[in-house]
Design a protein around this motif. Structure first.
Motif, short mmCIF file in Angstrom:
data_model
loop_
_atom_site.label_atom_id
_atom_site.label_comp_id
_atom_site.label_asym_id
_atom_site.label_seq_id
_atom_site.Cartn_x
_atom_site.Cartn_y
_atom_site.Cartn_z
N ASP A 22 48.32 71.72 74.18
CA ASP A 22 47.76 72.94 74.76
C ASP A 22 47.42 73.95 73.68
OD1 ASP A 22 47.96 71.90 77.30
OD2 ASP A 22 49.88 72.85 77.74
N TYR A 23 48.31 74.09 72.72
CA TYR A 23 48.06 75.00 71.62
C TYR A 23 46.89 74.51 70.76
CZ TYR A 23 48.57 77.38 67.15
OH TYR A 23 48.30 78.09 66.00
N LEU A 24 46.93 73.27 70.36
CA LEU A 24 45.90 72.72 69.49
C LEU A 24 44.53 72.74 70.16
CD1 LEU A 24 47.85 69.69 67.96
CD2 LEU A 24 47.56 71.98 67.01
N ASN A 25 44.48 72.42 71.44
CA ASN A 25 43.20 72.47 72.15
C ASN A 25 42.65 73.89 72.21
OD1 ASN A 25 43.10 69.71 72.69
ND2 ASN A 25 44.07 69.88 74.69
N ALA A 26 43.54 74.86 72.39
CA ALA A 26 43.10 76.26 72.45
C ALA A 26 42.52 76.70 71.11
CB ALA A 26 44.27 77.16 72.85
N VAL A 27 43.19 76.33 70.01
CA VAL A 27 42.69 76.70 68.68
C VAL A 27 41.37 75.96 68.41
CG1 VAL A 27 43.14 76.56 66.20
CG2 VAL A 27 44.96 77.27 67.77
N ASP A 28 41.31 74.69 68.78
CA ASP A 28 40.06 73.94 68.59
C ASP A 28 38.90 74.64 69.32
OD1 ASP A 28 41.44 72.08 67.12
OD2 ASP A 28 41.53 70.59 68.73
N GLN A 29 39.16 75.13 70.53
CA GLN A 29 38.11 75.79 71.29
C GLN A 29 37.69 77.10 70.64
OE1 GLN A 29 36.58 74.25 73.99
NE2 GLN A 29 35.07 75.85 73.48
N LEU A 30 38.66 77.83 70.08
CA LEU A 30 38.32 79.05 69.35
C LEU A 30 37.41 78.73 68.17
CD1 LEU A 30 41.77 80.92 69.26
CD2 LEU A 30 39.75 81.57 70.59
N VAL A 31 37.70 77.64 67.49
CA VAL A 31 36.87 77.23 66.35
C VAL A 31 35.48 76.83 66.82
CG1 VAL A 31 36.59 75.49 64.53
CG2 VAL A 31 38.83 76.54 64.93
N ILE A 32 35.42 76.00 67.85
CA ILE A 32 34.13 75.54 68.37
C ILE A 32 33.26 76.72 68.81
CG2 ILE A 32 33.06 74.32 70.31
CD1 ILE A 32 35.42 72.28 70.06
N ASP A 33 33.90 77.70 69.44
CA ASP A 33 33.15 78.87 69.91
C ASP A 33 32.60 79.72 68.78
OD1 ASP A 33 33.69 78.12 72.50
OD2 ASP A 33 35.34 79.54 72.79
N ARG A 34 33.15 79.56 67.58
CA ARG A 34 32.76 80.41 66.45
C ARG A 34 31.91 79.67 65.42
NH1 ARG A 34 36.55 82.11 69.28
NH2 ARG A 34 37.13 84.31 69.43
N LEU A 35 31.67 78.42 65.64
CA LEU A 35 30.79 77.64 64.75
C LEU A 35 29.46 77.37 65.43
CD1 LEU A 35 33.21 74.91 63.27
CD2 LEU A 35 32.55 77.09 62.27
#
Length: 242
Positions: free
Chosen positions: A28-41
Motif C-alpha cells: 500500500d505504501y509502495l503503490n502510493a509512492v509509485d503513483q506520486l512519482v507517476i503523477d509527476r513524470l
C-alpha cells in the motif's frame, strides 16, 4: 570498501531472491509512492533511478509512462542482476557517492525511492550524493525521493514523537536516528541497519546541497494515505535547483 558498505551489500545480496515477498508486505505504501512519482513524470522523461533494487518498481513506473531512456543504479550485484532481467535497462553497480563515475548527465528527473538515503553512512555521504544527483539534472529537472520519518506520529505514536521533537529541537544528534534490525523473510533472518530522518534534518541537507523543496508530502506506511502534514507518514519530496 568500508565494513558498513560490505555489510549492506551482503544484506541486499542475501535478500535479493526474497525481495519481492518482503516488499509485498508494504504494497500500500509502495503503490502510493509509485503513483506520486507517476503523477509527476511526463511521458518520455529521461530518468535516472538510484537504488533500483530488483527493478520491479522501476519497470512499473517506466511501463506506465512509456519511458525508454532510463538508467538504473544499484550497488548490490544480486539486485542489479534482477533489475537488468526485469527492466532491460542498463544498471550500474555504484553507490550514490560514486555517481561521478557515471558519465550520463542531462536527466529530466531522478528517483531515489524507499529510504535509499537511510542506508548511507552519514550526512557527509548524503550531502555528496545529493550534490552528484543535482549535477546529473538537466535544466529544470527535479529529484523525487522518500525517506523514513523519525517524527512519524502514526507509526511511532503521538507521545513518543512529541518527546523526540523536543529532544531533537534542543539537542539534535544525527546518530539518534540510526537503527538496527532483522529482515525476517521465510526462514531467513538478515541483519540490516538504516536511518530515520527528521523533517528538519532533511531540510538542512537540501539547503546545504543547493536544492529547493518544491513539494513535501507524507505517506502513511501502513495504508498509503497521502497527507500534507510532515508528521503523518514517511516523507516524500520533489526537489529542484535552489
Amino acid at each position: 570498501m568500508t565494513d558498513a558498505r560490505a555489510n549492506t551489500l551482503k544484506a541486499y545480496d542475501t535478500i535479493a531472491p526474497l525481495y519481492a515477498e518482503y516488499s509485498s508486505r508494504y504494497r500500500d505504501y509502495l503503490n502510493a509512492v509509485d503513483q506520486l512519482v507517476i503523477d509527476r513524470l511526463a511521458p518520455g522523461t529521461r530518468l535516472l533511478d538510484l537504488g533500483s533494487g530488483d527493478g520491479r518498481r522501476l519497470h512499473k513506473i517506466a511501463s506506465h509512462l512509456g519511458l525508454t531512456d532510463v538508467v538504473a543504479v544499484e550497488p548490490s550485484s544480486e539486485m542489479a542482476a534482477l533489475c537488468r532481467k526485469t527492466t532491460g535497462f542498463p544498471v550500474h553497480q555504484l553507490f550514490g557517492d560514486e555517481l561521478d563515475r557515471l558519465p550520463d548527465t542531462g536527466f529530466a528527473a531522478v528517483t531515489v525511492l524507499w529510504n535509499v538515503f537511510g542506508h548511507m553512512a552519514d550526512s557527509a555521504v548524503r550531502l555528496k550524493t545529493l550534490g552528484l544527483l543535482k549535477a546529473k539534472l538537466a535544466p529544470g529537472g527535479y529529484i523525487l525521493l522518500d525517506v523514513n520519518n523519525r517524527h512519524n506520529r502514526l507509526a511511532y505514536g503521538l507521545w513518543n514523537v512529541s518527546k523526540r521533537r523536543v529532544l531533537d529541537a534542543v539537542a539534535f544528534d544525527e546518530k539518534r536516528g540510526d537503527v538496527h534490525y532483522q529482515w525476517k523473510i521465510g526462514n531467513e533472518s538478515v541483519p540490516s541497519s538504516g536511518h530515520l530522518f527528521t523533517p528538519a534534518e532533511m531540510a538542512g541537507l537540501f539547503q546545504r546541497s543547493g536544492l529547493r523543496v518544491a513539494e513535501r508530502l507524507s505517506v502513511n506506511y501502513a495504508t498509503g494515505a497521502v497527507s500534507s502534514s510532515p508528521f503523518d507518514g514517511q516523507l516524500f519530496f520533489r526537489l529542484q535547483h535552489a
